[in-house]
Enzyme design. Structure first.
Site, PDB file in Angstrom:
ATOM      1  N   ARG A   1      -9.797   1.001  15.895  1.00 23.75           N
ATOM      2  CA  ARG A   1      -9.787   1.835  14.699  1.00 23.75           C
ATOM      3  C   ARG A   1     -10.897   1.327  13.780  1.00 23.75           C
ATOM      4  O   ARG A   1     -11.935   1.960  13.683  1.00 23.75           O
ATOM      5  CB  ARG A   1      -8.403   1.762  14.041  1.00 23.75           C
ATOM      6  CG  ARG A   1      -8.143   2.775  12.963  1.00 23.75           C
ATOM      7  CD  ARG A   1      -6.698   2.723  12.485  1.00 23.75           C
ATOM      8  NE  ARG A   1      -6.303   1.401  11.998  1.00 23.75           N
ATOM      9  CZ  ARG A   1      -5.086   1.119  11.546  1.00 23.75           C
ATOM     10  NH1 ARG A   1      -4.139   2.056  11.553  1.00 23.75           N
ATOM     11  NH2 ARG A   1      -4.796  -0.097  11.100  1.00 23.75           N
TER      12      ARG A   1
ATOM     13  N   TYR B   1      18.678  29.318   6.375  1.00 23.83           N
ATOM     14  CA  TYR B   1      17.553  30.050   6.955  1.00 23.83           C
ATOM     15  C   TYR B   1      17.661  30.105   8.476  1.00 23.83           C
ATOM     16  O   TYR B   1      17.905  29.095   9.141  1.00 23.83           O
ATOM     17  CB  TYR B   1      16.232  29.381   6.574  1.00 23.83           C
ATOM     18  CG  TYR B   1      15.833  29.565   5.134  1.00 23.83           C
ATOM     19  CD1 TYR B   1      15.571  30.826   4.624  1.00 23.83           C
ATOM     20  CD2 TYR B   1      15.697  28.471   4.292  1.00 23.83           C
ATOM     21  CE1 TYR B   1      15.200  31.000   3.296  1.00 23.83           C
ATOM     22  CE2 TYR B   1      15.321  28.622   2.968  1.00 23.83           C
ATOM     23  CZ  TYR B   1      15.072  29.895   2.474  1.00 23.83           C
ATOM     24  OH  TYR B   1      14.702  30.055   1.165  1.00 23.83           O
TER      25      TYR B   1
ATOM     26  N   LYS C   1       0.844  -1.200   0.000  1.00 24.15           N
ATOM     27  CA  LYS C   1       0.000   0.000   0.000  1.00 24.15           C
ATOM     28  C   LYS C   1       0.881   1.253   0.000  1.00 24.15           C
ATOM     29  O   LYS C   1       2.097   1.181   0.215  1.00 24.15           O
ATOM     30  CB  LYS C   1      -0.907   0.000   1.231  1.00 24.15           C
ATOM     31  CG  LYS C   1      -0.165   0.082   2.563  1.00 24.15           C
ATOM     32  CD  LYS C   1      -1.121   0.092   3.731  1.00 24.15           C
ATOM     33  CE  LYS C   1      -0.349   0.181   5.053  1.00 24.15           C
ATOM     34  NZ  LYS C   1      -1.247   0.302   6.220  1.00 24.15           N
TER      35      LYS C   1
END
Length: 357
Positions: free
Chosen positions: A129, A253, A33
């Site tokens: 779940r 930065y 997946k």
């Protein structure tokens, strides 16, 4: 061409699958997946199709992509169907389907098909779940068994804390699962990657290895079985600029890193738009031409900076490994307060190159 790339070792993928199958002692679905956790679902499934017992994906879109690429083996839909209209496609392509909710059982009862749909019934053993309670699961099992259009194959569940090796919750979940299966007496699927590696006493007929297929350690510590896995992905790039800075100079930065002395700085074509963690701290490990080095300064969208002061031979074009065989992704994830799951599946923009030798 920009030198950032992700190298995918398909031999390592097969090695890890074999390890998972051996540890499980039965059959194993390769979980591909989320584009095989960022590794490329089609290429990974093709590399495994001659030996994997089947594949597991999140949804029908991912399964259809594999079928279109010629993957003919079993494909399990881990989230089942989202609406009854998908059942025709599931039947057409012969997908296996997880059933985790009462409405799905109702939809199957109302449906008609020319051949039985193969289903895996999901017990909520404590993850909370998706899945049915033990009482609901037993009732759903009876209903499904009575449907001529359904072939119930496997009882499954999912561990919530198997990656915590000292926590008793996995044993408690396994006990709930075993209690129900003592009444149903069917094939089972319980073991995910951390269970296969860290809980040898909790085995099932079908394993579902995910993260371990890709060579990553699911635990927050070293583990002999996990450490023996072979990393499948190496994320790398090259140095595109070198600067010589005196002491007291800020880099990047926010000036998060300030040079303490004369510093040789290498700029690498890799940033958070590629999937490298923006919050990687100063000192995060990298490998520069095969030698351990460190990140300095804040990671920007397309570039990051490394310290070349102790790497006199490194310069323009030098290879920098961000994660892979030398810089293990689990250690990087821990330094950044994330997980290997997140880093691998978050790979973006960087092209993948495959090797199978």
């Amino acid at each position: 061409m920009r030198p950032a790339r992700a190298l995918i070792d398909l031999q390592a993928l097969r090695h890890n699958y074999r390890q998972a199958r051996a540890l499980g002692g039965g059959r194993a679905l390769a979980v591909v997946k989320a584009d095989a956790y960022g590794h490329g679902a089609i290429r990974c499934a093709q590399a495994l199709q001659d030996e994997a017992d089947g594949f597991a994906v999140a949804c029908i879109e991912e399964a259809l992509e594999l079928r279109a690429a010629g993957i003919r083996g079993p494909i399990l839909l881990l989230e089942g169907f989202f609406e009854a209209g998908e059942l025709a496609l599931i039947e057409e392509h012969g997908f296996w389907c997880v059933i985790h909710a009462q409405w799905q059982v109702d939809a199957l009862e109302r449906s008609t098909r020319s051949r039985p749909l193969k289903v895996w019934l999901k017990l909520d053993s404590g993850m909370h779940r998706v899945g049915l309670s033990a009482l609901e699961c037993a009732a759903a099992w009876r209903r499904l068994q009575a449907m001529p259009q359904v072939e119930v194959q496997v009882l499954m569940s999912h561990f919530a804390r198997a990656d915590e090796l000292d926590h008793p919750y996995s044993g408690e979940q396994a006990a709930v699962f075993a209690d129900l299966n003592a009444r149903l007496r069917v094939e089972t699927s319980l073991s995910n990657s951390p269970a296969l590696l860290g809980w040898p006493q909790l085995r099932s007929d079908w394993a579902r290895p995910g993260l371990m297929l890709y060579g990553a350690n699911p635990f927050d510590r070293a583990h002999p079985l996990a450490d023996a896995l072979q990393p499948v992905m190496t994320l790398e790039s090259r140095i595109i600029s070198v600067r010589e800075l005196p002491a007291g100079e800020p880099i990047g930065y926010g000036g998060r890193f300030v040079t303490a002395g004369p510093t040789r700085v290498g700029v690498v074509a890799m940033g958070y738009a590629d999937g490298y963690p923006q919050n990687a701290p100063n000192g995060t490990e990298v490998a520069i031409d095969g030698r351990t080095g460190r990140l300095i300064g804040r990671v920007s969208m397309d570039m990051l900076t490394v310290d070349l002061t102790d790497h006199p031979a490194a310069g323009l074009g030098s290879r920098v490994e961000l994660w892979g065989r030398q810089v293990r992704i689990g250690g990087l994830a821990a330094q950044c307060g994330g997980s290997a799951y997140q880093l691998l599946s978050g790979l973006k923009r960087t092209p993948r190159e495959y090797s199978d030798a």
